[in-house]
Design a protein around this motif. Structure first.
Motif, PDB file in Angstrom:
ATOM      1  N   SER A 238       0.673  -1.163   0.054  1.00 52.47           N
ATOM      2  CA  SER A 238       0.007   0.065  -0.005  1.00 52.47           C
ATOM      3  C   SER A 238       0.739   1.284   0.110  1.00 52.47           C
ATOM      4  O   SER A 238       0.415   2.197  -0.659  1.00 52.47           O
ATOM      5  CB  SER A 238      -0.883  -0.057   1.210  1.00 52.47           C
ATOM      6  OG  SER A 238      -1.893  -0.984   1.241  1.00 52.47           O
ATOM      7  N   HIS A 242       1.032   3.926  -2.994  1.00 53.50           N
ATOM      8  CA  HIS A 242       0.710   5.379  -2.711  1.00 53.50           C
ATOM      9  C   HIS A 242       1.865   6.411  -3.355  1.00 53.50           C
ATOM     10  O   HIS A 242       1.369   7.266  -4.025  1.00 53.50           O
ATOM     11  CB  HIS A 242       0.271   5.640  -1.384  1.00 53.50           C
ATOM     12  CG  HIS A 242      -0.244   7.089  -1.099  1.00 53.50           C
ATOM     13  ND1 HIS A 242       0.630   8.002  -0.702  1.00 53.50           N
ATOM     14  CD2 HIS A 242      -1.353   7.631  -1.336  1.00 53.50           C
ATOM     15  CE1 HIS A 242       0.081   9.190  -0.721  1.00 53.50           C
ATOM     16  NE2 HIS A 242      -1.425   9.162  -0.848  1.00 53.50           N
ATOM     17  N   GLU A 264      -3.190   3.140   6.772  1.00 51.42           N
ATOM     18  CA  GLU A 264      -4.401   3.277   7.071  1.00 51.42           C
ATOM     19  C   GLU A 264      -5.330   2.467   6.138  1.00 51.42           C
ATOM     20  O   GLU A 264      -6.058   1.748   6.575  1.00 51.42           O
ATOM     21  CB  GLU A 264      -4.932   4.839   6.774  1.00 51.42           C
ATOM     22  CG  GLU A 264      -6.190   5.071   6.809  1.00 51.42           C
ATOM     23  CD  GLU A 264      -6.577   6.628   6.763  1.00 51.42           C
ATOM     24  OE1 GLU A 264      -7.927   7.031   6.752  1.00 51.42           O
ATOM     25  OE2 GLU A 264      -5.720   7.379   6.477  1.00 51.42           O
ATOM     26  N   GLN A 265      -4.651   2.124   4.851  1.00 47.53           N
ATOM     27  CA  GLN A 265      -5.475   1.495   3.812  1.00 47.53           C
ATOM     28  C   GLN A 265      -5.258   0.262   4.107  1.00 47.53           C
ATOM     29  O   GLN A 265      -6.274  -0.845   4.190  1.00 47.53           O
ATOM     30  CB  GLN A 265      -4.773   1.624   2.250  1.00 47.53           C
ATOM     31  CG  GLN A 265      -5.068   3.090   1.952  1.00 47.53           C
ATOM     32  CD  GLN A 265      -4.305   3.468   0.503  1.00 47.53           C
ATOM     33  OE1 GLN A 265      -3.585   2.770   0.140  1.00 47.53           O
ATOM     34  NE2 GLN A 265      -4.890   4.510  -0.148  1.00 47.53           N
ATOM     35  N   SER A 266      -4.286  -0.253   4.871  1.00 44.23           N
ATOM     36  CA  SER A 266      -3.792  -1.713   5.074  1.00 44.23           C
ATOM     37  C   SER A 266      -4.893  -2.218   6.292  1.00 44.23           C
ATOM     38  O   SER A 266      -5.263  -3.191   6.233  1.00 44.23           O
ATOM     39  CB  SER A 266      -2.466  -1.869   5.519  1.00 44.23           C
ATOM     40  OG  SER A 266      -1.410  -1.482   4.422  1.00 44.23           O
ATOM     41  N   LYS A 269      -8.269  -2.900   4.913  1.00 42.16           N
ATOM     42  CA  LYS A 269      -8.043  -3.901   4.115  1.00 42.16           C
ATOM     43  C   LYS A 269      -7.840  -5.353   5.002  1.00 42.16           C
ATOM     44  O   LYS A 269      -8.766  -6.361   4.758  1.00 42.16           O
ATOM     45  CB  LYS A 269      -6.971  -4.086   3.096  1.00 42.16           C
ATOM     46  CG  LYS A 269      -7.314  -2.998   2.055  1.00 42.16           C
ATOM     47  CD  LYS A 269      -6.201  -3.323   0.780  1.00 42.16           C
ATOM     48  CE  LYS A 269      -6.031  -2.311  -0.005  1.00 42.16           C
ATOM     49  NZ  LYS A 269      -4.924  -2.495  -1.247  1.00 42.16           N
TER      50      LYS A 269
END
Length: 359
Positions: A238, A242, A264-266, A269
């Motif tokens: 991620s 990015h 944050e994305q991880s 997910k």
């Protein structure tokens, strides 16, 4: 399959040497255990690649209904259309000849199928069978598989068996009287990867690709993984993505802001892919039990959980047992429970935060 495995080198080496050492090597019968997301399936894939390098055939299966039947079908060599023919002669010059054609039959047992497969493979080659999610296999299937494995290993055949499953696999399988043979297996427990190894692996992977990352950003990414293998994959991918999107791939630098967004994305997910499916299949009161656990930073007292739920110990323990049976929690010490799924505590705190900001 991640580009590099970290913290698992000893297992790969043990298995490789087991194949090279020949029949009788202990690591030709292996049990790999660990919580969800710790890399069991990845480890099976890695061991399969090692076997293929040794010119072995590999059969991968996942435990579910009909497991042994599927293994027999996949292991047995493809049969011909007929297994034999009987020709009856003519008599007194009269043509009364008959031909009886027998259809080819599938081997009746896994042992027979393995023997037939090894015969086709020939000298110097072997067969590896891996079974994932073994905790979901029926006792009947595991009995048949372990019986076949026992006979083949006793006969010094060129075979190897690797089973992978949740930590309860060891006690559930090894305590079954019919599966005492599996107590000879080499048990490999997959846990969290030491953070210093995580940091070194992230740094080398990033920098070997010609991309830079400063120490502060690297430390932030390392801590965010918690050493949890699946989170290591998510964070690495991620933050890299990015950074690439941020500068159009021109700067080739991973900044601290890239790491923060990637983390944050991880977490999102991980929550959607691992935690949410677990919570979704549980009853409301089981979730209440987990929410009561999530108030603690470590193992929880079962007495405290009952009090938080407003229930008696006997009532709360019914949900405790259900969660133990589902492998969602574990009981490290008598009278305590803890989460068996990494980051589930953090997920519950985020999803069920009250208006005053407390879980």
């Amino acid at each position: 399959m991640p580009p590099v495995l970290i913290g698992r080198e000893s297992i790969s080496l043990d298995f490789r040497e087991g194949l090279e050492d020949g029949p009788g090597a202990p690591d030709r019968l292996m049990l790999i255990t660990g919580p969800r997301g710790c890399g069991k399936t990845v480890m099976l894939t890695e061991l399969g690649l090692i076997a293929k390098q040794q010119h072995w055939d590999v059969i991968d299966e996942t435990a579910s209904e009909g497991l042994c039947d599927r293994l027999i079908a996949r292991t047995a060599p493809k049969p011909g259309k007929i297994s034999g023919a009987t020709i009856k002669p003519t008599f007194m010059g009269a043509s009364i000849g008959e031909i009886d054609i027998a259809p080819a039959l599938r081997p009746a047992s896994l042992r027979d199928a393995i023997v037939a497969r090894l015969h086709v493979l020939g000298k110097g080659k072997g067969l590896l069978i891996t079974i994932d999610e073994t905790q979901d296999a029926s006792l009947e299937d595991m009995t048949a598989i372990s019986t076949a494995a026992q006979h083949m290993l006793r006969e010094n055949a060129e075979v190897a068996f690797v089973f992978a499953g949740l930590p309860s696999l060891v006690s559930d399988l090894l305590n079954a009287k019919v599966l005492t043979f599996l107590r000879r297996a080499s048990i490999k427990e997959l846990g969290d990867v030491p953070l210093d190894e995580v940091r070194a692996a992230l740094a080398s992977t990033i920098r070997n690709a010609g991309i830079t990352i400063d120490d502060k950003a690297l430390d932030l990414a390392t801590r965010a993984t918690g050493g949890y293998p699946y989170m290591i994959q998510l964070v690495g991918y991620s933050m890299w993505r990015h950074a690439r999107r941020r500068d159009g791939g021109m700067d080739r630098t991973i900044l601290e802001q890239d790491v923060r967004v990637g983390v944050e994305q991880s977490r999102a997910k991980l929550g959607a892919g691992v935690c949410a499916p677990v919570i979704k299949r549980l009853s409301e009161r089981c979730v209440d039990y987990l929410k009561a656990m999530a108030q603690d930073d470590g193992p929880s007292s079962t007495a405290d959980i009952a009090r938080r739920m407003g229930e008696t110990m006997s009532y709360a323990n019914g949900y405790r047992q259900r969660l133990l049976d589902e492998h969602v929690i574990k009981a490290p010490v008598r009278g305590t429970v803890d989460f068996a799924i990494p980051f589930l505590r953090e997920y519950l705190r985020a999803e069920y935060r009250s208006d005053d900001g407390e879980a």
